[in-house]
Design a protein around this motif. Structure first.
Motif, PDB file in Angstrom:
ATOM      1  N   THR A 180      41.195  44.500  49.262  1.00 17.21           N
ATOM      2  CA  THR A 180      42.412  43.782  49.642  1.00 17.21           C
ATOM      3  C   THR A 180      42.104  42.439  50.294  1.00 17.21           C
ATOM      4  OG1 THR A 180      42.483  44.990  51.732  1.00 17.21           O
ATOM      5  CG2 THR A 180      43.781  45.881  49.891  1.00 17.21           C
ATOM      6  N   ALA A 181      40.883  42.258  50.726  1.00 19.22           N
ATOM      7  CA  ALA A 181      40.418  40.989  51.284  1.00 19.22           C
ATOM      8  C   ALA A 181      38.897  40.994  51.199  1.00 19.22           C
ATOM      9  CB  ALA A 181      40.859  40.826  52.737  1.00 19.22           C
ATOM     10  N   LEU A 182      38.294  39.834  51.062  1.00 15.82           N
ATOM     11  CA  LEU A 182      36.848  39.735  50.984  1.00 15.82           C
ATOM     12  C   LEU A 182      36.368  38.729  52.012  1.00 15.82           C
ATOM     13  CD1 LEU A 182      36.394  39.657  47.102  1.00 15.82           C
ATOM     14  CD2 LEU A 182      36.112  41.614  48.624  1.00 15.82           C
ATOM     15  N   ASN A 183      35.288  39.068  52.704  1.00 14.10           N
ATOM     16  CA  ASN A 183      34.720  38.126  53.654  1.00 14.10           C
ATOM     17  C   ASN A 183      33.251  37.918  53.336  1.00 14.10           C
ATOM     18  OD1 ASN A 183      33.103  40.145  55.111  1.00 14.10           O
ATOM     19  ND2 ASN A 183      35.090  40.928  55.773  1.00 14.10           N
ATOM     20  N   GLU A 187      22.764  49.872  47.942  1.00 18.33           N
ATOM     21  CA  GLU A 187      24.028  49.342  48.467  1.00 18.33           C
ATOM     22  C   GLU A 187      24.868  48.789  47.319  1.00 18.33           C
ATOM     23  OE1 GLU A 187      22.260  47.899  52.797  1.00 18.33           O
ATOM     24  OE2 GLU A 187      22.808  46.382  51.317  1.00 18.33           O
ATOM     25  N   LEU A 188      26.164  49.053  47.351  1.00 20.55           N
ATOM     26  CA  LEU A 188      27.110  48.482  46.393  1.00 20.55           C
ATOM     27  C   LEU A 188      28.154  47.708  47.189  1.00 20.55           C
ATOM     28  CD1 LEU A 188      27.792  51.507  44.005  1.00 20.55           C
ATOM     29  CD2 LEU A 188      26.061  49.732  43.780  1.00 20.55           C
ATOM     30  N   GLY A 189      28.504  46.527  46.714  1.00 19.18           N
ATOM     31  CA  GLY A 189      29.495  45.710  47.400  1.00 19.18           C
ATOM     32  C   GLY A 189      30.224  44.794  46.436  1.00 19.18           C
ATOM     33  N   VAL A 190      31.025  43.897  47.001  1.00 19.97           N
ATOM     34  CA  VAL A 190      31.794  42.938  46.207  1.00 19.97           C
ATOM     35  C   VAL A 190      31.580  41.549  46.811  1.00 19.97           C
ATOM     36  CG1 VAL A 190      34.069  42.291  45.331  1.00 19.97           C
ATOM     37  CG2 VAL A 190      33.522  44.706  45.683  1.00 19.97           C
ATOM     38  N   THR A 203      33.022  35.366  44.334  1.00 20.30           N
ATOM     39  CA  THR A 203      33.206  35.567  42.895  1.00 20.30           C
ATOM     40  C   THR A 203      33.892  36.880  42.538  1.00 20.30           C
ATOM     41  OG1 THR A 203      31.068  36.656  42.681  1.00 20.30           O
ATOM     42  CG2 THR A 203      31.112  34.241  42.408  1.00 20.30           C
ATOM     43  N   ASN A 204      34.061  37.770  43.496  1.00 22.67           N
ATOM     44  CA  ASN A 204      34.560  39.129  43.264  1.00 22.67           C
ATOM     45  C   ASN A 204      33.628  39.948  42.383  1.00 22.67           C
ATOM     46  OD1 ASN A 204      36.932  37.726  44.302  1.00 22.67           O
ATOM     47  ND2 ASN A 204      38.034  39.597  43.782  1.00 22.67           N
ATOM     48  N   PRO A 240      38.736  42.687  40.937  1.00 25.35           N
ATOM     49  CA  PRO A 240      39.777  41.796  41.451  1.00 25.35           C
ATOM     50  C   PRO A 240      40.457  42.323  42.706  1.00 25.35           C
ATOM     51  CG  PRO A 240      40.089  42.261  39.104  1.00 25.35           C
ATOM     52  CD  PRO A 240      39.028  43.189  39.607  1.00 25.35           C
ATOM     53  N   LEU A 241      40.936  41.409  43.522  1.00 34.17           N
ATOM     54  CA  LEU A 241      41.688  41.776  44.713  1.00 34.17           C
ATOM     55  C   LEU A 241      42.969  42.510  44.341  1.00 34.17           C
ATOM     56  CD1 LEU A 241      41.419  38.633  47.021  1.00 34.17           C
ATOM     57  CD2 LEU A 241      40.324  40.850  47.335  1.00 34.17           C
TER      58      LEU A 241
END
Length: 188
Positions: free
Chosen positions: A30-33, A58-61, A65-66, A89-90
């Motif tokens: 819902t938000a990316l930092n 580790e898995l992340g976003v 770039t998402n 995508p968000l």
């Protein structure tokens, strides 16, 4: 919130006898930092990280770039980190499957919504061994340090002790999609 689960005995995929695994889950950022783990994985949603040992996952976003980010560091290898080019995508539910097979030519695959999006053999060249020495808990929704948790929603996280075929990945996506639809059905 996040979940911390001990490594043993439920995760044979992280056992010293295993050299292939599948990680899957539904994510809805819902938000990316830009905050990241010490392995540069942003918005970490699944981790098996270590302190003084070097076997990590580790898995992340990625915040800019998402892209789904994948990090593996196994015994006998240098740190390997990949931005996959596969987006989450968000505000959209995305089913993610990541497989790693260290038999023969080390291969990582990324599936999005049941479809194979990436087969990577170059990033993982030289990788061998297993993820058994992390000796740390598995975390869902945060990295091992529990700082900067994933912002969004996570559902149906699964860890398997083998790498899935394309057909199995499509079946898992279809099965979990059906389960989600069944949960939303009105009663009566």
């Amino acid at each position: 919130d996040y979940i911390r689960a001990p490594q043993d005995p439920y995760a044979p995929a992280l056992d010293e006898n295993s050299n292939s695994l599948t990680l899957s889950g539904w994510i809805r950022p819902t938000a990316l930092n830009t905050n990241s783990t010490n392995h540069s994985i942003q918005n970490c949603w699944l981790a098996h990280s270590s302190g003084s040992f070097n076997d990590n996952m580790e898995l992340g976003v990625d915040a800019s770039t998402n892209d789904i980010q994948v990090y593996f560091n196994t015994s006998g290898s240098n740190s390997t980190n990949a931005s996959t080019g596969v987006t989450a995508p968000l505000d959209t539910w995305t089913h993610v499957i990541v497989t790693l097979n260290l038999n023969g030519t080390p291969t990582m695959k990324v599936y999005k919504n049941g479809n194979l999006q990436l087969t990577d053999t170059s990033t993982w060249s030289g990788t061998n061994g297993t993820l058994d020495n992390a000796r740390a808990e598995v975390t869902i929704g945060a990295s091992r340090s529990f700082r900067d948790p994933f912002t969004g929603f996570i559902q149906d996280v699964r860890i398997y002790e083998k790498d899935m075929t394309d057909e199995q990945a499509a079946m898992l996506y279809g099965m979990s999609s059906l389960e989600a639809k069944m949960k939303k059905r009105p009663e009566g």
